[in-house]
Design a protein around this motif. Structure first.
Motif, mmCIF file in Angstrom:
data_model
loop_
_atom_site.group_PDB
_atom_site.id
_atom_site.type_symbol
_atom_site.label_atom_id
_atom_site.label_comp_id
_atom_site.label_asym_id
_atom_site.label_seq_id
_atom_site.Cartn_x
_atom_site.Cartn_y
_atom_site.Cartn_z
ATOM 1 N N SER A 71 0.739 -1.374 0.090
ATOM 2 C CA SER A 71 0.039 -0.089 0.156
ATOM 3 C C SER A 71 0.948 1.231 0.030
ATOM 4 N N TRP A 72 0.430 2.227 -0.640
ATOM 5 C CA TRP A 72 1.409 3.518 -0.729
ATOM 6 C C TRP A 72 1.080 4.304 0.600
ATOM 7 N N ASP A 73 -0.351 4.101 0.993
ATOM 8 C CA ASP A 73 -0.787 5.476 2.308
ATOM 9 C C ASP A 73 -1.310 4.384 3.498
ATOM 10 N N GLY B 96 0.721 -7.066 -16.809
ATOM 11 C CA GLY B 96 -0.587 -6.778 -16.121
ATOM 12 C C GLY B 96 -0.725 -5.541 -16.583
ATOM 13 N N LYS B 97 -2.233 -5.017 -16.435
ATOM 14 C CA LYS B 97 -2.689 -4.014 -17.145
ATOM 15 C C LYS B 97 -2.023 -2.526 -16.245
ATOM 16 N N SER B 98 -2.057 -1.437 -17.118
ATOM 17 C CA SER B 98 -1.464 -0.320 -16.544
ATOM 18 C C SER B 98 -1.926 0.212 -15.343
ATOM 19 N N GLY B 99 -1.109 0.309 -14.112
ATOM 20 C CA GLY B 99 -1.928 1.020 -12.983
ATOM 21 C C GLY B 99 -2.143 -0.298 -12.206
ATOM 22 N N CYS B 100 -1.857 -1.499 -12.507
ATOM 23 C CA CYS B 100 -2.315 -2.803 -11.380
ATOM 24 C C CYS B 100 -1.091 -2.915 -10.381
ATOM 25 N N GLY B 101 -0.237 -2.145 -10.409
ATOM 26 C CA GLY B 101 0.814 -2.463 -9.242
ATOM 27 C C GLY B 101 2.132 -2.928 -9.488
ATOM 28 N N LYS B 102 2.567 -3.405 -10.796
ATOM 29 C CA LYS B 102 3.850 -3.915 -11.166
ATOM 30 C C LYS B 102 5.019 -3.138 -10.383
ATOM 31 N N THR B 103 5.175 -1.793 -10.634
ATOM 32 C CA THR B 103 6.142 -0.962 -10.011
ATOM 33 C C THR B 103 6.140 -1.070 -8.635
ATOM 34 N N THR B 104 4.870 -1.104 -8.000
ATOM 35 C CA THR B 104 4.773 -1.041 -6.926
ATOM 36 C C THR B 104 5.331 -2.326 -5.992
ATOM 37 N N ILE B 105 5.487 -3.315 -6.908
ATOM 38 C CA ILE B 105 6.002 -4.698 -6.411
ATOM 39 C C ILE B 105 7.669 -4.387 -6.490
ATOM 40 N N PRO C 18 -6.448 -1.545 -8.674
ATOM 41 C CA PRO C 18 -6.153 -0.898 -7.423
ATOM 42 C C PRO C 18 -6.945 0.389 -7.487
ATOM 43 N N SER C 19 -7.113 1.177 -8.563
ATOM 44 C CA SER C 19 -7.631 2.466 -8.348
ATOM 45 C C SER C 19 -9.182 2.323 -8.283
ATOM 46 N N ALA C 20 -9.873 1.143 -8.566
ATOM 47 C CA ALA C 20 -11.084 0.922 -8.279
ATOM 48 C C ALA C 20 -11.369 0.183 -7.111
ATOM 49 N N THR D 14 7.472 -5.679 -18.211
ATOM 50 C CA THR D 14 7.039 -5.036 -19.545
ATOM 51 C C THR D 14 5.671 -5.083 -20.033
ATOM 52 N N HIS D 15 5.238 -4.120 -20.889
ATOM 53 C CA HIS D 15 3.896 -4.110 -21.316
ATOM 54 C C HIS D 15 3.638 -4.959 -22.616
ATOM 55 N N ASP D 16 4.725 -5.573 -22.989
ATOM 56 C CA ASP D 16 4.998 -5.963 -24.480
ATOM 57 C C ASP D 16 5.036 -7.707 -24.113
ATOM 58 N N VAL E 293 -5.203 -0.792 -0.406
ATOM 59 C CA VAL E 293 -4.443 -2.019 -0.627
ATOM 60 C C VAL E 293 -3.990 -1.866 -2.276
ATOM 61 N N VAL E 294 -2.987 -1.984 -2.619
ATOM 62 C CA VAL E 294 -2.827 -2.081 -4.317
ATOM 63 C C VAL E 294 -2.342 -3.529 -4.560
ATOM 64 N N VAL E 295 -1.563 -4.161 -3.698
ATOM 65 C CA VAL E 295 -1.318 -5.438 -4.091
ATOM 66 C C VAL E 295 -1.438 -6.437 -2.902
ATOM 67 N N ASP F 125 12.550 -1.960 -14.742
ATOM 68 C CA ASP F 125 11.126 -1.497 -15.009
ATOM 69 C C ASP F 125 11.331 -1.169 -16.652
ATOM 70 N N GLU F 126 10.475 -1.966 -17.386
ATOM 71 C CA GLU F 126 10.239 -1.737 -18.867
ATOM 72 C C GLU F 126 11.531 -1.287 -19.474
ATOM 73 N N PRO F 127 12.815 -2.116 -19.375
ATOM 74 C CA PRO F 127 14.143 -1.786 -19.648
ATOM 75 C C PRO F 127 14.310 -1.479 -21.284
HETATM 76 N N1 LIG Z 1 3.967 7.104 -5.040
HETATM 77 C C1 LIG Z 1 2.763 6.722 -5.296
HETATM 78 N N2 LIG Z 1 2.120 7.339 -4.324
HETATM 79 C C2 LIG Z 1 0.600 6.966 -4.228
HETATM 80 N N3 LIG Z 1 0.019 6.057 -5.137
HETATM 81 C C3 LIG Z 1 0.797 5.570 -5.956
HETATM 82 C C4 LIG Z 1 2.136 5.871 -6.021
HETATM 83 N N4 LIG Z 1 2.760 5.144 -7.054
HETATM 84 C C5 LIG Z 1 1.508 4.565 -7.629
HETATM 85 N N5 LIG Z 1 0.606 4.658 -7.072
HETATM 86 C C6 LIG Z 1 -0.613 4.208 -7.448
HETATM 87 O O1 LIG Z 1 -0.543 2.659 -7.122
HETATM 88 C C7 LIG Z 1 -1.406 1.954 -8.325
HETATM 89 C C8 LIG Z 1 -0.230 1.153 -8.897
HETATM 90 O O2 LIG Z 1 0.651 1.976 -9.500
HETATM 91 P P1 LIG Z 1 1.890 1.094 -10.244
HETATM 92 O O3 LIG Z 1 2.877 2.289 -10.676
HETATM 93 O O4 LIG Z 1 2.658 0.151 -9.515
HETATM 94 O O5 LIG Z 1 1.237 0.498 -11.400
HETATM 95 P P2 LIG Z 1 2.088 -0.064 -12.866
HETATM 96 O O6 LIG Z 1 1.306 -1.566 -12.817
HETATM 97 O O7 LIG Z 1 3.473 -0.298 -12.564
HETATM 98 O O8 LIG Z 1 1.521 0.843 -13.825
HETATM 99 P P3 LIG Z 1 2.083 1.238 -15.347
HETATM 100 O O9 LIG Z 1 2.097 0.095 -16.101
HETATM 101 O O10 LIG Z 1 1.153 1.981 -15.973
HETATM 102 O O11 LIG Z 1 3.461 1.871 -15.037
HETATM 103 C C9 LIG Z 1 -1.867 3.027 -9.003
HETATM 104 O O12 LIG Z 1 -3.096 3.104 -8.683
HETATM 105 C C10 LIG Z 1 -0.855 4.242 -8.750
HETATM 106 O O13 LIG Z 1 -2.056 5.327 -8.901
#
Ligand SMILES: Nc1ncnc2c1ncn2[C@@H]1O[C@H](COP(=O)(O)OP(=O)(O)OP(=O)(O)O)[C@@H](O)[C@H]1O
Length: 259
Positions: free
Chosen positions: A17-19, A42-51, A214-216, A194-196, A23-25, A161-163
């Motif tokens: 979770s960021w906050d 995984g779809k954009s915004g699903c939490g890959k970078t968060t992991i 997670p945004s929903a 990767t998105h590809d 919960v994101v993942v 991250d998307e090298p």
């Molecule tokens: N620094 C942050 N603070 C708060 N929320 C964040 C932060 N970074 C990401 N989020 C939220 O966490 C969720 C997952 O984001 P994340 O960047 O991990 O997804 P992603 O799968 O890597 O997306 P993309 O493929 O578009 O890069 C999103 O809803 C995003 O808005």
């Protein structure tokens, strides 16, 4: 097959979770074995970078642990190599000074850091580029320099991250092949976002597919872990991308992604 011994990197039941509230993942477990390339899609915004942030120790998971060669490194940054999307080479430093920067930051004298980096230039396809400026290199060469710098940052685990996303299509194909060969030789365990889907299937031994929005309010989880049937022939990623096995696996990933 995953090796039966200790994983190079393992995540156990991560909830992120960021906050601290949303919960994101949820409950993500994954492992990387020495020398293998694993992709995460995984779809954009699903939490890959968060992991990746949690695996690199930049953020503390709400629940779960991260183990590096069996050692608990949860929330401890600087233990694995992590490369962001952009190459972020400093324009005012030569390539050798750019790549040896992680060593200098950790307190190694500049001359010693350059010496340590020098033997790796050839292996990373950068021989002769030591004294050039980033602006004098092609996109692919800059990316190789970024890989080398990332490699010098930590150890035998790379989080990417998307090298290849900033590279043109042909350079990307060459770089995937090169990266997979190099990672195998140096026994670098790699987790790449990767998105590809073509990229994931052509490079990886295994693929983690994430689902959730997670945004929903629907936290992401690992929907599937697929083994890519690369066979025994040791095909390059470009050669493998021409096989029936590649197509079958790509269909499976696309279907898991709901496409
Ligand atoms: N620094 C942050 N603070 C708060 N929320 C964040 C932060 N970074 C990401 N989020 C939220 O966490 C969720 C997952 O984001 P994340 O960047 O991990 O997804 P992603 O799968 O890597 O997306 P993309 O493929 O578009 O890069 C999103 O809803 C995003 O808005």
């Amino acid at each position: 097959m995953p090796e039966s011994g200790v994983a190079a990197l393992e995540a156990r039941h991560l909830t992120l979770s960021w906050d601290g509230e949303h919960v994101v993942v949820s409950d993500a477990s994954l492992r990387l074995d020495p020398g293998e390339v694993v992709c995460m899609v995984g779809k954009s915004g699903c939490g890959k970078t968060t992991i990746l942030h949690a695996l690199s120790g930049l953020t503390m998971p709400r629940e779960g642990r991260v183990l590096l060669h069996g050692e608990d490194v949860t929330g401890r940054p600087g233990r694995v190599s992590y490369m962001l999307q952009k190459d972020l080479l400093l324009p005012s430093k030569t390539i050798v000074d750019n790549v040896s920067l992680p060593l200098v930051v950790r307190g190694m004298p500049k001359a010693e850091a350059r010496e340590k980096a020098a033997p790796l230039f050839e292996r990373f396809g950068l021989a002769g580029c030591e004294r050039l400026w980033p602006s004098q290199l092609s996109g692919g060469m800059r990316q190789r320099a970024a890989f080398l710098r990332t490699y010098l940052m930590g150890n035998d685990v790379m989080l990417l991250d998307e090298p290849f996303s900033a590279l043109d299509a042909l350079t990307r194909v060459d770089m995937r092949d090169w990266y997979c060969r190099m990672a195998k030789e140096l026994r670098i365990a790699t987790l790449a976002i990767t998105h590809d889907v073509d990229e994931a299937v052509s490079m990886a031994n295994r693929i983690y597919v994430l689902e959730g929005t997670p945004s929903a309010g629907d936290p992401s989880r690992i929907r599937a872990e697929l083994r890519v049937p690369r066979g025994e022939k040791d095909l390059s990623s470009a050669e493998f991308a021409l096989t029936e096995e590649f197509l079958a696996c790509k269909r499976q990933v696309l279907s898991l992604l709901g496409r």
